[in-house]
Design a protein around this motif. Structure first.
Motif, PDB file in Angstrom:
ATOM      1  N   LYS A   8       1.145  -1.173  -0.232  1.00  0.00           N
ATOM      2  CA  LYS A   8      -0.184  -0.159  -0.279  1.00  0.00           C
ATOM      3  C   LYS A   8       0.464   0.847  -0.548  1.00  0.00           C
ATOM      4  O   LYS A   8       0.396   2.493  -0.392  1.00  0.00           O
ATOM      5  CB  LYS A   8      -1.041  -0.273   0.936  1.00  0.00           C
ATOM      6  N   LYS A   9       1.603   1.385   0.536  1.00  0.00           N
ATOM      7  CA  LYS A   9       2.994   2.375   0.677  1.00  0.00           C
ATOM      8  C   LYS A   9       3.349   2.707  -0.700  1.00  0.00           C
ATOM      9  O   LYS A   9       3.864   3.740  -1.031  1.00  0.00           O
ATOM     10  CB  LYS A   9       3.779   2.159   2.172  1.00  0.00           C
ATOM     11  N   SER A  12       1.380   4.092  -3.530  1.00  0.00           N
ATOM     12  CA  SER A  12       1.025   5.346  -2.380  1.00  0.00           C
ATOM     13  C   SER A  12       1.264   6.423  -3.338  1.00  0.00           C
ATOM     14  O   SER A  12       1.951   7.669  -3.069  1.00  0.00           O
ATOM     15  CB  SER A  12       0.472   5.753  -0.861  1.00  0.00           C
ATOM     16  N   THR A  35      -9.391   5.356  -9.028  1.00  0.00           N
ATOM     17  CA  THR A  35      -7.513   5.702  -9.832  1.00  0.00           C
ATOM     18  C   THR A  35      -7.188   4.419 -10.068  1.00  0.00           C
ATOM     19  O   THR A  35      -7.018   4.686 -11.432  1.00  0.00           O
ATOM     20  CB  THR A  35      -6.899   5.857  -8.869  1.00  0.00           C
ATOM     21  N   TRP A 152      -4.246  11.577  -7.725  1.00  0.00           N
ATOM     22  CA  TRP A 152      -4.248  11.363  -6.412  1.00  0.00           C
ATOM     23  C   TRP A 152      -2.863  10.897  -6.084  1.00  0.00           C
ATOM     24  O   TRP A 152      -2.218   9.929  -6.737  1.00  0.00           O
ATOM     25  CB  TRP A 152      -5.295  10.408  -5.678  1.00  0.00           C
ATOM     26  N   LEU A 153      -2.070  11.078  -4.862  1.00  0.00           N
ATOM     27  CA  LEU A 153      -0.787  10.618  -5.114  1.00  0.00           C
ATOM     28  C   LEU A 153      -0.510  10.758  -2.563  1.00  0.00           C
ATOM     29  O   LEU A 153      -0.859  11.981  -2.797  1.00  0.00           O
ATOM     30  CB  LEU A 153      -0.163  11.591  -5.607  1.00  0.00           C
ATOM     31  N   GLY A 154      -0.553  10.284  -2.336  1.00  0.00           N
ATOM     32  CA  GLY A 154       0.276   9.978  -1.034  1.00  0.00           C
ATOM     33  C   GLY A 154      -1.397  10.287  -0.389  1.00  0.00           C
ATOM     34  O   GLY A 154      -1.149  11.248   0.380  1.00  0.00           O
ATOM     35  N   SER A 155      -2.019   9.761  -0.771  1.00  0.00           N
ATOM     36  CA  SER A 155      -3.566  10.205   0.084  1.00  0.00           C
ATOM     37  C   SER A 155      -4.272  11.498   0.137  1.00  0.00           C
ATOM     38  O   SER A 155      -4.914  12.004   0.385  1.00  0.00           O
ATOM     39  CB  SER A 155      -3.254   9.687   1.680  1.00  0.00           C
ATOM     40  N   SER A 156      -3.305  11.956  -1.027  1.00  0.00           N
ATOM     41  CA  SER A 156      -3.988  13.754  -1.164  1.00  0.00           C
ATOM     42  C   SER A 156      -4.379  13.788  -3.100  1.00  0.00           C
ATOM     43  O   SER A 156      -3.657  13.452  -3.256  1.00  0.00           O
ATOM     44  CB  SER A 156      -3.630  14.753  -0.496  1.00  0.00           C
TER      45      SER A 156
END
Ligand SMILES: Cc1cc2nc3c(=O)[nH]c(=O)nc-3n(C[C@H](O)[C@H](O)[C@H](O)COP(=O)(O)O)c2cc1C
Length: 164
Positions: A8-9, A12, A35, A152-156
């Motif tokens: 998941k990391k 992201s 996405t 969308w990248l790294g939860s934002s």
């Protein structure tokens, strides 16, 4: 197998365009923020869209065989949260937000999206928690071509600008 948290990391860090995958018309409309959409082939024009099996949208796509991929711009951030389930709104109620129209292929699409792909499922791959829908693109609507889509990248959310 890789550890799920590290997977998941890592994912992201893979920036993705933000879309709404929608299907159905009228009271049967369903949609999610997604996405996991990518181009497959230009001949035939086709793409792959991935949806969690538990979503009403995945179930509805299996029934209808048709879905729209609506590419979002900066003014759609709130809408993307609605269709991500972040506001607690589910099912057809999500379509009370946004400007929706019905396409001739019997699917709801976002009238002010950056672009819309109208898709017909040709193959449905089941893997783990998700279905990958392989689809031929029946129509492409370029609505706001000059508007920059969001990522969308790294939860934002991020806006995109050229490097030079
Ligand atoms: C930026 C973002 C991208 C997402 N991408 C996907 C995706 O590609 N596939 C997916 O199944 N869910 C994705 N989700 C989660 C779904 O939008 C969410 O689980 C869905 O709205 C739940 O719908 P339901 O109420 O029908 O279960 C994403 C969420 C966000 C915020």
């Amino acid at each position: 197998m890789a550890n799920e948290a590290i997977f998941k990391k890592g994912m992201s860090l893979l920036a993705g365009g933000v879309t709404l995958i929608t299907t159905g018309t009228d009271a049967a409309r369903r949609g999610i923020t997604a996405t996991a959409v990518c181009s497959l082939s230009a001949n035939p024009p086709s793409l792959i869209a991935c949806a969690n099996k538990d979503t009403g949208t995945a179930k509805a796509i299996i029934e209808t065989g048709v879905f729209a991929v609506n590419v979002l711009g900066e003014n759609h951030r709130d809408l993307s949260m609605v269709f991500a389930g972040a506001t607690g709104i589910s099912g057809e109620d999500r379509f009370q937000h946004g400007n929706w129209a019905a396409h001739a292929h019997n699917v709801a699409y976002l009238e002010d999206a950056v672009a819309v792909f109208i898709c017909e499922t040709v193959q449905q791959i089941s893997h783990g928690t998700h279905y990958a829908f392989v689809a031929n693109v029946k129509d492409v609507i370029l609505i706001n071509e000059n508007e920059t889509p969001i990522a969308w990248l790294g939860s934002s959310f991020h806006n995109l600008s050229p490097l030079d």
